[in-house]
Design a protein around this motif. Structure first.
Motif, PDB file in Angstrom:
ATOM      1  N   UNK A 122       0.782  -1.237   0.009  1.00 46.25           N
ATOM      2  CA  UNK A 122      -0.064   0.101  -0.022  1.00 46.25           C
ATOM      3  C   UNK A 122       0.830   1.211   0.025  1.00 46.25           C
ATOM      4  N   UNK A 123       2.018   1.202   0.668  1.00 44.57           N
ATOM      5  CA  UNK A 123       2.793   2.351   0.577  1.00 44.57           C
ATOM      6  C   UNK A 123       3.443   2.433  -0.602  1.00 44.57           C
ATOM      7  N   UNK A 124       3.899   1.554  -1.269  1.00 46.79           N
ATOM      8  CA  UNK A 124       4.340   1.535  -2.766  1.00 46.79           C
ATOM      9  C   UNK A 124       3.134   2.231  -3.584  1.00 46.79           C
ATOM     10  N   UNK A 125       2.008   1.742  -3.468  1.00 41.91           N
ATOM     11  CA  UNK A 125       0.934   2.204  -4.389  1.00 41.91           C
ATOM     12  C   UNK A 125       0.704   3.628  -4.226  1.00 41.91           C
ATOM     13  N   UNK A 126       0.874   4.015  -2.842  1.00 45.60           N
ATOM     14  CA  UNK A 126       0.991   5.779  -2.706  1.00 45.60           C
ATOM     15  C   UNK A 126       1.892   6.459  -3.389  1.00 45.60           C
ATOM     16  N   UNK A 127       3.038   5.845  -3.124  1.00 47.37           N
ATOM     17  CA  UNK A 127       4.132   6.744  -3.850  1.00 47.37           C
ATOM     18  C   UNK A 127       4.118   6.498  -5.467  1.00 47.37           C
ATOM     19  N   UNK A 128       3.711   5.455  -5.908  1.00 45.72           N
ATOM     20  CA  UNK A 128       3.376   5.618  -7.487  1.00 45.72           C
ATOM     21  C   UNK A 128       2.265   6.540  -7.725  1.00 45.72           C
ATOM     22  N   UNK A 129       1.068   6.550  -6.979  1.00 46.26           N
ATOM     23  CA  UNK A 129       0.198   7.538  -7.236  1.00 46.26           C
ATOM     24  C   UNK A 129       0.697   9.033  -7.083  1.00 46.26           C
ATOM     25  N   UNK A 130       1.433   9.090  -6.046  1.00 45.65           N
ATOM     26  CA  UNK A 130       1.582  10.621  -5.396  1.00 45.65           C
ATOM     27  C   UNK A 130       2.749  11.230  -6.455  1.00 45.65           C
ATOM     28  N   UNK A 131       3.649  10.347  -6.902  1.00 46.65           N
ATOM     29  CA  UNK A 131       4.865  10.704  -7.830  1.00 46.65           C
ATOM     30  C   UNK A 131       4.597  10.414  -9.376  1.00 46.65           C
ATOM     31  N   UNK A 132       3.256   9.903  -9.631  1.00 44.26           N
ATOM     32  CA  UNK A 132       2.987   9.658 -11.085  1.00 44.26           C
ATOM     33  C   UNK A 132       4.305   8.671 -11.691  1.00 44.26           C
ATOM     34  N   UNK A 133       4.460   7.655 -11.037  1.00 39.56           N
ATOM     35  CA  UNK A 133       5.546   6.748 -11.687  1.00 39.56           C
ATOM     36  C   UNK A 133       5.098   5.409 -11.777  1.00 39.56           C
ATOM     37  N   UNK A 134       5.889   4.372 -12.236  1.00 38.59           N
ATOM     38  CA  UNK A 134       5.327   2.937 -12.221  1.00 38.59           C
ATOM     39  C   UNK A 134       5.920   2.297 -11.067  1.00 38.59           C
TER      40      UNK A 134
END
Length: 452
Positions: free
Chosen positions: A237-249
């Protein structure tokens, strides 16, 4: 290599599947013969959602472990987790017809079997029936009731429950991978065996296992399991938040979390910038380490708050239930920088990161002591303990069978009758005698076979 002393722990996690082959040395320490690891492709938040992919991942991990250990894996001990797991407290009792006879295993197993017959919600099954304190007649707070005289045996139990269909999916994957499922245990209980000391369990301690898909909790006090819970959030979930917050894969987000991630934003400066490669010739993106920490902090704080809520539900703020040894964090998510400090700040409790090195023999790879392998090591320990218990019971049975034959030749006919009665009584005990785990295991494996 004595194959009769070897066991295999299989951790089917959300991010990885790990198979560990090992045995105990003469000092009782774990010797790891081989390990296999593969990416978990068919598990989400501790629950199988793609049978085919999970089977392939299991086969890959097992094959790797077989090559490393030069041992053909057939039997495995598997852990159960997932958001479908719940627990409850239950009290039950039995009345004994002859109070002059001392309480023995038959009485205790009869009481446990009675709890196993509790009516659950549709589709649920009891996984563990864990006794806490016993009460014999008017005497309460008895830890070991064997040997007591009494007409009424009562106990408080911690009952762990799960969805039978979801557990069946795990068993199906193991079976389709060509393996025999010989042991099932709750993952936080396995992890606790790997990282907690007896002193901590006696003083009072909370294990928080931060995995990829779930955060598992187990509370111990006076060497007794008091509370278990599963929170449906973990490192992914932390990884998903980073992915969404930074617009990266996702792959880039995971690298950022592992390499630069921190749970404490104030420890990072605004001027520290990370450059992330763009996709297909696009311009690289830049993000400050502080912003990354802020994203991580928000989610980690939520996980810690939910975990602490479970501890408060147990009653950790009461003087009698106080957890003197504090919190032990383990699992892959516990390696996040500054997680220990944030947990201490949020809960006000002492916190340490749990490593498995206490149980490993000297000379083992340091990688195996990492918190991310706590569950797999714990499952291996459970498998080895089951082997020892079986061996001890077998030896005990052999002695019981041989002893009467020697005595009968020397004693009178009257004594011979008494010995025969004792032998028959022992035989009945042997038939009734089942461990907490075996009652569920036999029913569960029979259920799997009947549905084929």
């Amino acid at each position: 290599m004595d194959t009769n002393k070897i066991a295999v722990g299989l951790d089917i996690g959300t991010t990885k599947i790990v198979a560990i082959v090992g045995q105990k040395n003469e000092h009782g320490k774990l010797e790891i013969l081989g390990m296999g690891r593969s990416k978990s492709l068919g598990v989400h938040r501790g629950v199988v959602n793609n049978i085919t992919q999970t089977i392939e991942s299991i086969k890959k991990a097992v094959s790797e472990a077989e090559k490393a250990s030069n041992y053909k894996i057939t039997d495995v001990t598997v852990g159960i987790a997932g958001q479908h797991i719940r627990s409850l407290q239950h009290s039950d009792y039995i009345s004994r017809s002859n109070f002059e006879d001392v309480i023995d295993d038959v009485d205790i197993d009869k009481l446990k079997d009675q709890v196993h017959k509790l009516v659950m919600l549709p589709g649920e099954e009891i996984i563990h029936v864990l006794p806490q304190e016993y009460k014999v007649d008017s005497q309460s707070e008895i830890i070991e009731p064997r040997g007591f005289h009494g007409s009424r045996l009562e106990a408080n139990f911690h009952v762990v429950i799960g969805q039978i269909s979801l557990m069946r999916n795990i068993a199906r994957c193991v079976k389709e991978a060509g393996l025999n499922l010989i042991g099932i245990t709750l993952e936080p209980l396995a992890s606790s065996d790997a990282v907690l000391s007896q002193e901590e369990k006696e003083a009072g301690v909370a294990l928080i296992d931060v995995g990829g898909g779930t955060t598992d909790i187990a509370v111990f006090k006076d060497n007794i399991i008091r509370h278990t819970a599963v929170i449906p959030f973990g490192g992914n979930v932390i990884t998903d938040d980073i992915k969404t917050g930074c617009s990266i894969i996702e792959r880039q987000a995971e690298i950022l979390k592992v390499k630069y991630g921190s749970a404490w934003p104030s420890e990072n400066k605004e001027i520290e910038v990370i450059s992330i490669p763009g996709l297909h010739g696009r311009e690289p993106k830049e993000i400050t380490v502080k912003k990354l920490s802020q994203i991580i902090h928000a989610r980690v704080e939520e996980i810690i708050s939910l975990s602490y809520l479970e501890l408060r539900n147990y009653g950790c703020e009461e003087q009698k239930k106080k957890l003197i040894a504090g919190i032990v964090m383990t699992g892959g998510g516990s390696k996040l920088k500054h997680l220990r400090q944030l947990t201490e700040y949020t809960t006000g409790m002492d916190v340490r990161i749990g490593y498995c090195n206490e149980h490993l023999a000297s000379g083992q790879p340091k990688e195996l002591a990492s918190p991310e392998y706590a569950t797999a090591i714990g499952l291996l320990m459970t498998g080895l303990n089951n082997l020892e218990n079986y061996k001890n019971k077998f030896n005990y049975t052999q002695e019981k069978e041989i002893q009467p034959k020697v005595e009968i030749k020397k004693e009178s006919v009257e004594t011979e009758k008494k010995i025969k009665e004792i032998s028959q009584k022992e035989e009945k005990k042997k038939e009734k005698k089942k461990s907490i785990f075996s009652t569920f295991q036999e029913k569960f494996i029979k259920y799997i076979n009947d549905t084929e």
